[in-house]
Design a protein around this motif. Structure first.
Motif, PDB file in Angstrom:
ATOM      1  N   LYS A 164       0.862  -1.198   0.000  1.00  0.00           N
ATOM      2  CA  LYS A 164       0.000   0.000   0.000  1.00  0.00           C
ATOM      3  C   LYS A 164       0.893   1.241   0.000  1.00  0.00           C
ATOM      4  N   LYS A 166       1.463   5.640  -0.304  1.00  0.00           N
ATOM      5  CA  LYS A 166       0.911   6.959  -0.008  1.00  0.00           C
ATOM      6  C   LYS A 166       0.807   7.762  -1.304  1.00  0.00           C
ATOM      7  N   ASP A 194      -3.347   5.017  -0.448  1.00  0.00           N
ATOM      8  CA  ASP A 194      -3.867   5.727   0.718  1.00  0.00           C
ATOM      9  C   ASP A 194      -3.702   7.236   0.512  1.00  0.00           C
ATOM     10  N   ASN A 196      -4.929   9.450   2.681  1.00  0.00           N
ATOM     11  CA  ASN A 196      -5.023  10.086   4.005  1.00  0.00           C
ATOM     12  C   ASN A 196      -5.968  11.292   3.997  1.00  0.00           C
ATOM     13  N   GLU A 220      -7.898   4.074  -0.107  1.00  0.00           N
ATOM     14  CA  GLU A 220      -8.111   4.320   1.327  1.00  0.00           C
ATOM     15  C   GLU A 220      -8.201   5.810   1.639  1.00  0.00           C
ATOM     16  N   GLU A 246      -9.485   4.199   9.941  1.00  0.00           N
ATOM     17  CA  GLU A 246      -8.431   4.407  10.943  1.00  0.00           C
ATOM     18  C   GLU A 246      -8.663   5.649  11.795  1.00  0.00           C
ATOM     19  N   HIS A 296      -6.882  -1.671  10.285  1.00  0.00           N
ATOM     20  CA  HIS A 296      -5.773  -0.733  10.105  1.00  0.00           C
ATOM     21  C   HIS A 296      -4.719  -1.106  11.138  1.00  0.00           C
TER      22      HIS A 296
END
Ligand SMILES: [Mg+2]
Length: 377
Positions: A164, A166, A194, A196, A220, A246, A296
Motif C-alpha cells: 500500500k 501513499k 492511501d 489520508n 483508502e 483508521e 488498520h
C-alpha cells in the motif's frame, strides 16, 4: 480472577533529524504509543496498546478507566465500552477516551486468553488460522526525498506480495507513483493506495478513474474521514472498493460508514476503535451490510499483535473456500522501534506470510526492559 492494578505507560521515539516522513497531509518526527499493563491479584499480566497521544491517553486511563477496572474481573471487559459511553455522557468522551478504552480492553482480553489458555482469535469465534498475507505499508512521503521505487524494491526483495502506497498530492503524481509500484510488484500483487483524506470529492473521482488501469484492491481515505457524504457518493460512483476507518473511534463514528453500505471496507484500528470488544461488534455489524473488514495496523508491537488476533477472527462472509481471498494484513515498513524491539520474539512479516501466534492471549511476550527504554514521562 480480579484486576489488582492498571498502569498506563506512555512511549515515544524521536526520529533522527531529517528522517521525518508521512503522507499527503504532513510528516511526523516522532513514533509513539501508549501501553497499558494490567496485573491481577494472582500475578497474571495482560498488555494493551492505544494509537493515540501517549501522555494524554495515559491520563485518561489513570483518571477514568483504572478506577472502573481495578477490583473487577477481566471477564467484565464487554461492559467497559458501555460504561464509558455512560461516563462520556457525564464527562465528555471522544477519541482520547475511546483510545484509552481500546488499550484497556486489549489488556483484559490478553488476561482472559492467558486464563483460558486460548489465543484471543479463538475466543472471538475465529476458526483455526495459521497465517495471514502481510502487505507492506510503504512509499511514504519523506523529508529526505526518497526515490519512490526504493521502498517497493525493498518490499519485493523481502518477499512481500502486496503493498500500500501513499498518494494524494495530485492526480498526475498519483499515477506516477502507482505506475512505479505496479511495474516493480508485478500484475499479480495486491496493490492499495492511501490518500489520508487529502482530496475533495471530484479530485478523488478523477484520481480513482486515472488509476483504473492499475487494478487496485482498494483506495483508502480518498476524502477526509469526517466527509461521510463524500465517502458515500464516491462509493457509489467508482468501481474500485473504497476503504476508511483508521480515524473513526467506535460504533457512533462507524454508524454512517456501515449503515446503507457507506463504504466498501471498514478498517478499525484495534488501538482506537475500542479494542477487541468494539471491533468484533463492528465486524459483525459490517457483515450484515456486506461491508468487508480489514484492520488498520500502524501500531507498536502490542497493537500489531492485537490486530493479528482480530484479523484471524474475522468471518469470511459471503465467501467460502471456493472463493479464495487472502487475509490481507497491514505491516508498516517505516522506522519504528516500538514495533520492532518490544517483543522477546518480534513478528516477522517477510516471505509473503505472517504467522498468527497460537499461544494464549495475544500470544506474544513483552520485553519489559525494552519498554522501559522507550518510556516517556
Ligand atoms: Mg491509512
Amino acid at each position: 480472577m480480579q484486576v489488582d492494578s492498571v498502569a498506563a505507560i506512555p512511549l515515544s521515539f524521536p526520529l533522527e533529524d531529517g528522517r521525518a516522513f508521512g503522507h499527503a497531509r504532513g510528516v511526523m518526527d516522532t513514533r509513539s504509543a501508549m501501553l497499558v499493563r494490567v496485573e491481577t491479584t494472582t500475578g497474571e499480566v495482560g498488555y494493551g496498546e492505544a494509537l493515540a497521544p501517549p501522555q494524554t491517553t495515559a491520563t485518561a486511563v489513570e483518571e477514568v478507566l483504572a478506577p472502573m477496572v481495578e477490583g473487577a474481573s477481566p471477564y467484565e471487559v464487554e461492559t467497559l465500552t458501555e460504561r464509558t459511553h455512560q461516563e462520556a455522557y457525564n464527562l465528555g468522551g471522544g477519541p482520547i477516551l475511546q483510545s484509552a478504552v481500546s488499550a484497556v480492553d486489549i489488556a483484559l482480553w490478553d488476561l482472559i486468553g492467558k486464563a483460558t489458555g486460548e489465543p484471543i482469535y479463538r475466543l472471538l469465534g475465529g476458526q483455526q488460522t495459521e497465517a495471514v498475507t502481510p502487505y507492506a505499508s510503504t512509499m511514504y512521503i519523506t523529508e529526505w526525498g526518497e526515490d519512490p521505487a526504493e521502498p517497493i524494491e525493498r518490499a519485493v526483495e523481502e518477499g512481500f506480495t502486496a503493498a500500500k502506497l501513499k498518494i494524494g498530492r495530485s492526480v498526475e503524481d498519483d499515477v506516477e507513483r502507482v505506475a512505479t509500484a505496479r511495474e516493480l510488484l508485478g500484475d499479480d500483487a495486491h496493490l492499495m493506495v492511501d490518500y489520508n483524506g487529502n482530496y475533495r470529492l471530484k479530485q478523488a473521482i478523477q484520481s480513482a478513474n486515472a488509476l483504473e488501469p492499475y487494478d487496485l484492491t482498494w483506495i483508502e481515505e480518498p476524502v477526509p474521514p469526517e466527509d461521510y457524504t463524500g465517502l458515500r457518493k464516491l462509493t457509489d460512483r467508482v468501481d474500485v472498493p473504497v476503504a476508511t476507518g483508521e480515524s473513526h473511534f467506535g460504533r457512533f463514528d462507524y454508524k454512517r460508514l456501515i449503515a446503507d453500505h457507506g463504504v466498501d471496507i471498514i478498517q478499525p484500528d484495534l488501538g482506537r476503535a475500542g479494542g477487541f470488544s468494539e471491533s468484533r461488534f463492528l465486524a459483525k455489524w459490517a457483515t450484515t451490510e456486506n461491508v468487508a473488514v480489514y484492520p488498520h495496523v500502524w501500531n507498536g508491537a502490542v497493537g500489531v499483535a492485537a490486530a493479528l488476533q482480530f484479523a484471524a477472527s474475522l468471518p469470511s462472509y459471503p465467501h467460502n473456500e471456493n472463493v479464495p481471498e487472502p487475509l490481507l494484513f497491514e505491516f508498516d515498513r517505516s522506522q519504528n522501534p516500538l514495533r520492532d524491539e518490544l517483543l522477546d520474539a518480534p513478528l516477522d512479516p517477510t516471505g509473503g506470510s505472517l504467522a498468527v501466534p497460537q499461544g494464549p492471549g495475544l500470544g506474544v511476550s513483552v520485553n519489559e526492559d525494552a519498554v522501559e527504554r522507550f518510556r516517556t514521562e
